[in-house]
Design a protein around this motif. Structure first.
Motif, mmCIF file in Angstrom:
data_model
loop_
_atom_site.group_PDB
_atom_site.id
_atom_site.type_symbol
_atom_site.label_atom_id
_atom_site.label_comp_id
_atom_site.label_asym_id
_atom_site.label_seq_id
_atom_site.Cartn_x
_atom_site.Cartn_y
_atom_site.Cartn_z
ATOM 1 N N VAL A 85 -70.330 -22.057 -21.401
ATOM 2 C CA VAL A 85 -69.648 -21.861 -22.688
ATOM 3 C C VAL A 85 -68.299 -21.181 -22.494
ATOM 4 C CG1 VAL A 85 -69.781 -20.727 -24.936
ATOM 5 C CG2 VAL A 85 -71.838 -21.751 -23.942
ATOM 6 N N VAL A 86 -68.278 -20.079 -21.732
ATOM 7 C CA VAL A 86 -67.030 -19.348 -21.505
ATOM 8 C C VAL A 86 -66.039 -20.207 -20.727
ATOM 9 C CG1 VAL A 86 -65.999 -17.313 -20.420
ATOM 10 C CG2 VAL A 86 -68.226 -17.129 -21.559
ATOM 11 N N GLY A 87 -66.524 -20.868 -19.681
ATOM 12 C CA GLY A 87 -65.644 -21.723 -18.882
ATOM 13 C C GLY A 87 -65.068 -22.866 -19.691
ATOM 14 N N HIS A 88 -65.891 -23.454 -20.554
ATOM 15 C CA HIS A 88 -65.422 -24.557 -21.391
ATOM 16 C C HIS A 88 -64.360 -24.082 -22.383
ATOM 17 C CE1 HIS A 88 -65.452 -28.241 -23.686
ATOM 18 N NE2 HIS A 88 -65.759 -27.571 -24.790
ATOM 19 N N ILE A 89 -64.543 -22.896 -22.944
ATOM 20 C CA ILE A 89 -63.562 -22.364 -23.899
ATOM 21 C C ILE A 89 -62.214 -22.140 -23.221
ATOM 22 C CG2 ILE A 89 -62.967 -20.347 -25.298
ATOM 23 C CD1 ILE A 89 -65.953 -20.123 -26.000
ATOM 24 N N PHE A 90 -62.229 -21.494 -22.053
ATOM 25 C CA PHE A 90 -60.969 -21.243 -21.345
ATOM 26 C C PHE A 90 -60.304 -22.552 -20.915
ATOM 27 C CE2 PHE A 90 -62.551 -16.859 -20.766
ATOM 28 C CZ PHE A 90 -61.384 -16.160 -21.060
ATOM 29 N N ALA A 91 -61.103 -23.489 -20.434
ATOM 30 C CA ALA A 91 -60.544 -24.783 -20.025
ATOM 31 C C ALA A 91 -59.944 -25.512 -21.230
ATOM 32 C CB ALA A 91 -61.626 -25.644 -19.376
ATOM 33 N N SER A 92 -60.622 -25.433 -22.382
ATOM 34 C CA SER A 92 -60.138 -26.106 -23.597
ATOM 35 C C SER A 92 -58.833 -25.502 -24.083
ATOM 36 C CB SER A 92 -61.195 -26.035 -24.699
ATOM 37 O OG SER A 92 -62.357 -26.729 -24.315
ATOM 38 N N ILE A 93 -58.710 -24.162 -23.976
ATOM 39 C CA ILE A 93 -57.472 -23.491 -24.395
ATOM 40 C C ILE A 93 -56.289 -23.962 -23.542
ATOM 41 C CG2 ILE A 93 -56.277 -21.268 -24.474
ATOM 42 C CD1 ILE A 93 -58.982 -20.002 -25.244
ATOM 43 N N TYR A 94 -56.499 -24.001 -22.216
ATOM 44 C CA TYR A 94 -55.439 -24.444 -21.313
ATOM 45 C C TYR A 94 -55.105 -25.921 -21.543
ATOM 46 C CZ TYR A 94 -52.795 -24.907 -16.924
ATOM 47 O OH TYR A 94 -51.818 -25.130 -15.984
#
Length: 406
Positions: A187-196
């Motif tokens: 979840v955290v990794g997906h959020i950061f990847a989505s922001i970038y």
């Protein structure tokens, strides 16, 4: 509110290119004089360039899934064109500034001429430039919004997808497929990847819109300037009811000659900075159109099909607008030599008639923008690219059907 926003984009010092120049400055293609802001924009450019590199890395990880490979490939290649556009714009900043200054200077001179016929032509192509600029911005950011919201929409609308993501049988849908140095399926990794990825999509969209609309409006200007020059050439000796003196006619003739020479100079400069990009884009567009057409036929999800269709429309529109306006400039350049023929050359002395012949000889040349040394940007070229893309699509479809049969 929208009207106020659009008025703020206008500029008294640059009535034709006002919104386009402001977009170039806002997205950092025209670098500011302030050193801190200059380095800020350069850092933003580098971040998006690095992101494009991670898209290429991700191709290796998705190569086993043909549909994901096609989706990644078409987006990555379009992002590559955007990076090349910005890189060349920054490297050839002096040339671009010189072209923009020439367009602004020449446009202001014609607007201050107080000729009703010329003013109607100027008003017509200015309104047209605004329409195509705002339409292109809207089309681009509609695409960006759809790309950014698609993962959220799929997660909310599909219970099956939510369940498969939770039990680990399916990965999170990405905004744009790219590699990151951490696990993007948490979840955290997906959020950061989505922001970038969202940042890259927004900023890349800004690059495309500011560069393309600026180039398109400059093409429209060249066509308009040729039409105005034709009118001025027709009035070198005045009219039958109001003929002008020999001295005035000589001044007008020299002015037309000077304007055309200057126009040719900057048209060649414009072609030199645009031609390499268009060569790359024609290749990318062929691949992108082929991949999008194939995905539309094999995709089962209505949302995915809609997204791919919208992406296909954007790709076709982007190339078509370039070819259409270059085609307009070509025909306007072929027609400008009719201006001196429409003047009162026949009731002047031999010396003036010889000068008119020299001017006609100068005007008797075509102006057409190119895509590298191989082809010109015309509607015929656009049709050939569509034919080529369809041929590639047919081969791709047949090869995949053959592989499925075997």
């Amino acid at each position: 509110m929208l009207g106020r926003l659009l008025k703020k984009l206008e500029s008294r010092t640059s009535p034709l290119l006002g919104p386009n120049v402001k977009a170039l400055k806002f997205w950092g293609l025209l670098l500011p004089e302030n050193v801190k802001m200059r380095y800020f924009y350069l850092c933003m450019h580098i971040l998006v360039t690095v992101f494009t590199a991670t898209e290429y890395v991700d191709i290796w990880f998705v190569k086993s899934d043909f549909n994901l490979l096609l989706n990644n490939l078409k987006i990555t290649m379009l992002a590559t064109v955007s990076v090349v556009k910005v890189t060349t714009f920054l490297c050839w900043q002096k040339k671009w500034k010189s072209i923009i200054e020439y367009v602004t200077r020449s446009d202001l001179v014609q607007r201050n001429d107080n000729n009703d016929l010329k003013n109607s032509i100027i008003d017509k192509y200015t309104k047209y430039c605004r329409k195509i600029t705002y339409f292109y911005w809207m089309l681009m950011y509609t695409t960006v919004v759809i790309v950014m919201t698609q993962p959220i929409y799929k997660f909310i609308s599909s219970p099956i997808y939510r369940e498969t993501v939770k039990n680990g049988t399916e990965s999170y849908m990405q905004v744009v497929s790219s590699w990151v140095p951490f696990d993007k399926n948490t979840v955290v990794g997906h959020i950061f990847a989505s922001i970038y990825q969202s940042y890259a999509a927004i900023y890349g969209g800004g690059w495309i819109t500011s560069f393309d609309t600026n180039a398109m409006v400059i093409m429209v200007f060249f066509k308009g300037e040729l039409e105005l020059l034709k009118l001025d050439c027709a009035e070198i000796f005045g009219t039958e009811s109001k003929p002008v003196s020999e001295d005035t006619a000589l001044v007008r003739l020299k002015s037309c000659h000077k304007r055309y020479v200057e126009l040719i100079k900057y048209a060649k400069m414009f072609d030199s900075v645009l031609s390499p990009i268009m060569l790359l884009y024609m290749f990318v567009c062929s691949v992108m159109l082929c991949a999008s057409a194939y995905q539309i036929t094999v995709e089962t999800s209505a949302m995915q099909r809609f997204l791919t269709t919208e992406y296909l429309i954007f790709g076709v529109a982007q190339l078509f607008i370039y070819c259409w306006h270059s085609n307009d400039v070509f025909y306007a350049s072929m027609d400008v030599m009719q201006g001196p023929y429409n003047s009162l050359w026949w009731n002047r002395g031999k010396s003036r008639q010889k000068e008119i012949q020299i001017l006609i000889g100068l005007l008797n040349r075509s102006i057409v923008f190119s895509a590298g040394p191989f082809t010109d940007l015309t509607v015929a070229t656009f049709i050939n690219i569509l034919k080529g893309a369809y041929s590639y699509y047919t081969l791709l479809r047949q090869s995949q059907e053959g592989a499925a049969t075997n």
